[in-house]
Design an enzyme around this catalytic site. Structure first.
Site, mmCIF file in Angstrom:
data_model
loop_
_atom_site.group_PDB
_atom_site.id
_atom_site.type_symbol
_atom_site.label_atom_id
_atom_site.label_comp_id
_atom_site.label_asym_id
_atom_site.label_seq_id
_atom_site.Cartn_x
_atom_site.Cartn_y
_atom_site.Cartn_z
ATOM 1 N N LEU A 1 0.845 -1.217 0.074
ATOM 2 C CA LEU A 1 0.023 0.064 -0.068
ATOM 3 C C LEU A 1 0.799 1.225 0.028
ATOM 4 O O LEU A 1 0.404 2.461 -0.630
ATOM 5 C CB LEU A 1 -0.877 0.097 1.111
ATOM 6 C CG LEU A 1 -1.902 1.237 1.232
ATOM 7 C CD1 LEU A 1 -2.781 1.116 0.009
ATOM 8 C CD2 LEU A 1 -2.786 1.256 2.458
ATOM 9 N N TYR A 2 2.083 1.057 0.631
ATOM 10 C CA TYR A 2 2.933 2.509 0.533
ATOM 11 C C TYR A 2 3.356 2.644 -0.856
ATOM 12 O O TYR A 2 3.186 3.983 -1.164
ATOM 13 C CB TYR A 2 4.282 1.941 1.343
ATOM 14 C CG TYR A 2 5.270 2.943 1.032
ATOM 15 C CD1 TYR A 2 5.387 4.323 1.439
ATOM 16 C CD2 TYR A 2 6.426 2.675 0.577
ATOM 17 C CE1 TYR A 2 6.095 5.260 1.466
ATOM 18 C CE2 TYR A 2 7.728 3.435 0.360
ATOM 19 C CZ TYR A 2 7.505 4.875 0.972
ATOM 20 O OH TYR A 2 8.252 5.854 0.589
ATOM 21 N N SER A 3 3.672 1.759 -1.522
ATOM 22 C CA SER A 3 4.007 2.134 -2.904
ATOM 23 C C SER A 3 2.817 2.477 -4.072
ATOM 24 O O SER A 3 3.045 3.085 -4.677
ATOM 25 C CB SER A 3 5.027 1.001 -3.536
ATOM 26 O OG SER A 3 4.264 -0.456 -3.476
#
Length: 335
Positions: free
Chosen positions: A151-153
Site C-alpha cells: 500500500l505504501y508504494s
C-alpha cells in the site's frame, strides 16, 4: 525564493531545509511532529533549523483540510517540496489507513494549495517501491511501473498520477523523484542502518531478511539533496516529443516528469553490514530471516535521465556514507 518544505523535521526534509538555509533561501517548514518514531529526534533536527533567521515552522498535519489552505495563503511559496509522508514498507501492512491519510489525502491538500497559489515548481517524493517486482535492472523511468506490491508504494504511485492530473488541468509544473534506499546521519530509527547500529552497539542480534542476499541501491542523503536542489529551478515543460499512441511513462504533454534519485549501483546487504561492522569495530550477531511480504530481492536506479536533466552525479560510497552515519550516531547518543 520562498520554499515550502513539508516534512522539514524528518530525515530528508531536515537535510534539504538546512542546505537551502545555508545558501540563504527562505524556508517555510511544515511538519506534524507525530510520534511514528522518537519525537525527540525530530525536535533536535527542528532546533537546528530554527537557529536560522530565514526559517519559519508550521506544525500542521498534511491531511488537515482546514489548516492547509492557510499555510499556502501565508507562505505563498515560489517552490514546494513535498517530503512529508507516512514512510516504511512494512508498517503499511499494520496501519494502512495511515498511508491513505498522509500520502493520499495529504498530497491532495498540497496539490490544492498549488492550485490556489501556483508555484514555479512542485517537487515531491515518490519511491523506487513503485517498480514492485519489476525484474529488469536497473529500474528505468521509461519502463511502466504499474504493479505496486504494498500500500505504501501504491500510495506513492497515486501521488504520481495525481500530480499529473494537476499538471494537465491547472498547469502545475511537477517533478516526482523516485528515491532509492536513502541513508545517512539523522536517519530514522526504523531504518536498517539505524537499527543495526543500535543493536550491535548494545550487544543484540540483528534480523537480516532475505537470508542476507538482498541487494539495494543505497543512496547517501547528501546525494539525494543534490538532486532536489538541482531540480528547483529546472521545472519540467511539456514534452514536445510525447506521443499519445506510444505514451512515455516518465514524461507528458503536460509539465510533468518522473526521475530516479539513486546511486546507480547495487550493494548486497551483507556487504553493507560488513562495512558497518568495520566502522563500529564489532561483529554483528545475525538472525537470518526469510523475505518479508512486500520486499523485493534487488533494486538499482537507472539515473541516466536524471544525469541528463539535472547534471546529477551521486558520488558517496557506502564506505564513506556508513562511516558518516556512525560518527553522527556516536556523537548524538554519546556512545
Amino acid at each position: 525564493m520562498t520554499i515550502l518544505v513539508t516534512g522539514s523535521a524528518g530525515f530528508i526534509g531536515f537535510h534539504l531545509s538546512r542546505r537551502l538555509l545555508e545558501r540563504g533561501e527562505t524556508v517555510v517548514g511544515l511538519d506534524s511532529l507525530n510520534a511514528y518514531y522518537d519525537p525527540r529526534l525530530k525536535a533536535s533536527r527542528l532546533a537546528i533549523l530554527q537557529g536560522y533567521g530565514t526559517y519559519r515552522h508550521e506544525t500542521v498535519d498534511l491531511a488537515d483540510r482546514e489548516r492547509m489552505p492557510a499555510v499556502f495563503d501565508s507562505a505563498r511559496p515560489s517552490h514546494v517540496v513535498n517530503l512529508a509522508a507516512q514512510a516504511g514498507v512494512r508498517y503499511s501492512l499494520e496501519s494502512p489507513e495511515t498511508y491513505v491519510d498522509s500520502n493520499v489525502v495529504g498530497f491532495l491538500n498540497i496539490l490544492e494549495g498549488c492550485r490556489a497559489h501556483p508555484p514555479r515548481h512542485l517537487i515531491y517524493a515518490s519511491t523506487s517501491s513503485v517498480y514492485g517486482n519489476h525484474a529488469n535492472l536497473p529500474f528505468g523511468v521509461h519502463d511502466a511501473a504499474t504493479h505496486p506490491i504494498t500500500l505504501y508504494s501504491a500510495s506513492k504511485l497515486a501521488n504520481e498520477a495525481m500530480a499529473h492530473a494537476y499538471a494537465h488541468l491547472f498547469g502545475v509544473p511537477a517533478t516526482g523523484f523516485r528515491f532509492f534506499t536513502v541513508y545517512g546521519p539523522w536517519g530514522r530509527p526504523d531504518m536498517a542502518l539505524f537499527k543495526f547500529t543500535d543493536a550491535i552497539l548494545n550487544g543484540r542480534p540483528i534480523d537480516v531478511y532475505g537470508e542476507g542476499r538482498m541487494q539495494r541501491d543505497f543512496t547517501y542523503v547528501d546525494d539525494i539533496v543534490d538532486g532536489l536542489v538541482a531540480a528547483l529551478d529546472r521545472p519540467p515543460a511539456p514534452d514536445p516529443r510525447w506521443d499519445a499512441t506510444h505514451p512515455d511513462p516518465a514524461t507528458s504533454a503536460a509539465p510533468w516528469r518522473i526521475l530516479n534519485l539513486g546511486a546507480g549501483r547495487r550493494v548486497e546487504l551483507m556487504r553493507y553490514i560488513e562495512v558497518l561492522e568495520a566502522k563500529l569495530g564489532r561483529k554483528a550477531e545475525i538472525n537470518f530471516m526469510p523475505m518479508q511480504a512486500g520486499d523485493v530481492s534487488a533494486t538499482e536506479a537507472d539515473t541516466g535521465e536524471t544525469r541528463a536533466v539535472l547534471d546529477y552525479a551521486p558520488s558517496t560510497s557506502v564506505e564513506v556514507g556508513v562511516g558518516r552515519f556512525v560518527d553522527w550516531y556516536r556523537d548524538y547518543y554519546g556512545v
